[in-house]
Design a protein around this motif. Structure first.
Motif, PDB file in Angstrom:
ATOM      1  N   GLN A  80      59.331  14.174  38.340  1.00  0.00           N
ATOM      2  CA  GLN A  80      58.234  14.912  37.394  1.00  0.00           C
ATOM      3  C   GLN A  80      58.387  13.404  36.380  1.00  0.00           C
ATOM      4  O   GLN A  80      59.362  13.752  36.372  1.00  0.00           O
ATOM      5  N   ALA A  81      56.874  12.757  35.978  1.00  0.00           N
ATOM      6  CA  ALA A  81      57.678  12.443  35.014  1.00  0.00           C
ATOM      7  C   ALA A  81      57.682  12.721  33.589  1.00  0.00           C
ATOM      8  O   ALA A  81      56.958  14.087  33.496  1.00  0.00           O
ATOM      9  N   PRO A  82      58.127  13.068  32.424  1.00  0.00           N
ATOM     10  CA  PRO A  82      58.135  13.590  31.887  1.00  0.00           C
ATOM     11  C   PRO A  82      57.230  13.228  30.661  1.00  0.00           C
ATOM     12  O   PRO A  82      55.969  12.361  30.525  1.00  0.00           O
ATOM     13  N   ASN A  83      56.586  14.432  29.695  1.00  0.00           N
ATOM     14  CA  ASN A  83      56.065  14.273  29.479  1.00  0.00           C
ATOM     15  C   ASN A  83      55.743  13.415  27.843  1.00  0.00           C
ATOM     16  O   ASN A  83      56.442  12.776  27.610  1.00  0.00           O
ATOM     17  N   ALA A  84      54.827  13.852  26.982  1.00  0.00           N
ATOM     18  CA  ALA A  84      54.243  12.960  25.671  1.00  0.00           C
ATOM     19  C   ALA A  84      55.561  13.130  24.747  1.00  0.00           C
ATOM     20  O   ALA A  84      55.842  12.373  23.936  1.00  0.00           O
ATOM     21  N   TYR A  85      56.354  14.349  24.845  1.00  0.00           N
ATOM     22  CA  TYR A  85      57.498  14.790  24.335  1.00  0.00           C
ATOM     23  C   TYR A  85      59.166  14.224  24.289  1.00  0.00           C
ATOM     24  O   TYR A  85      60.447  14.338  24.429  1.00  0.00           O
ATOM     25  N   GLY A  86      59.025  13.350  26.007  1.00  0.00           N
ATOM     26  CA  GLY A  86      60.331  12.057  26.857  1.00  0.00           C
ATOM     27  C   GLY A  86      60.614  14.010  27.507  1.00  0.00           C
ATOM     28  O   GLY A  86      61.956  13.042  28.222  1.00  0.00           O
TER      29      GLY A  86
END
Length: 245
Positions: A80-86
């Protein structure tokens, strides 16, 4: 212990001796001692590794975490793509240890998750056989690991697009690419053979193959995707997938 981790929990004395000799001398002009590259190569290319003996003592139980990573590798899992915190959020990432008895970089002691000389009480101990990975396998971990595999199959494949049970796309686990399986839904035998090649490396027993084909035949009202993930899930639960021989 390297042979135990890579090939079999109970290597023969001759197998151990051959590998020990390579550790003492890597066979090059320099006659180097302790060349771990040469040692691993010798372990994996040894005759006992390439042509497994018929002895019931041969083989090893796969660690649950390695069963999961093998599942991802077999079906080209997409992270999955990383969230706002990477961070790449992982379902149950913090509970792997309690669920399956191990988690990445999370050994509870400096001695790993289990002891290399563990002998499970019963047939193993009675025959003086080692079964290291069975030290973290019990009634609780068997069903909790099975539940975890369920969440990494039913709720985690590419192109779910709201199937009949209305589940939404998971965003907290790698997604399996089951398109090739689903594309062959009209021929259950082809689906099973494909899963056999990817997950069991062609070692599936004839009885297991027949059972899985029958299972798919009876799923007459299921979608192609549901048949695909169900096949993959049931294989991950099987003793043949859990055992490396």
């Amino acid at each position: 212990q390297l042979i135990q981790r890579f090939v079999t929990s109970n290597p023969s004395p001759a197998y151990i001796e051959r590998i020990a000799n390579v550790f003492e001398d890597n066979g090059t002009a320099l006659h180097e001692r302790g060349d771990l590259g040469a040692v691993i190569r010798a372990i994996l290319l040894d005759t006992e590794a390439r042509t497994p003996p018929a002895a019931v003592s041969y083989g090893k139980l796969r660690e649950p975490l390695l069963r999961l990573t093998a599942l991802w590798r077999a079906w080209d899992a997409q992270p999955q793509a990383p969230n706002a915190y990477g961070e790449v959020v992982m379902i149950a990432g913090n509970s792997f240890l309690s669920t399956m008895g191990q988690k990445p970089l999370g050994s509870p002691t400096v001695f790993n998750f289990y002891e290399p000389d563990y002998q499970q009480p019963g047939p193993f101990a009675d025959q003086d056989l080692y079964s290291p990975e069975l030290q973290i396998t019990n009634e609780s971990s068997t069903y909790s690991t099975g539940n975890l595999f369920y969440n990494f199959t039913r709720r985690a494949y590419v192109g779910m697009n709201l199937p009949p049970d209305n589940q939404t796309l998971s965003t907290d686990r790698p997604l399996l690419n089951l398109a090739t399986l689903a594309a062959n839904v009209a021929t259950p035998a082809t689906m099973v053979d494909m899963a056999n090649a990817r997950m069991l490396y062609g070692s599936m027993s004839s009885n297991m193959r027949a059972t899985l084909i029958n299972m798919l035949d009876y799923m007459s009202g299921a979608s192609a995707q549901e048949k695909a993930w169900s096949l993959v899930y049931v294989i991950t639960l099987s003793p043949e997938y859990a055992t490396q021989r």
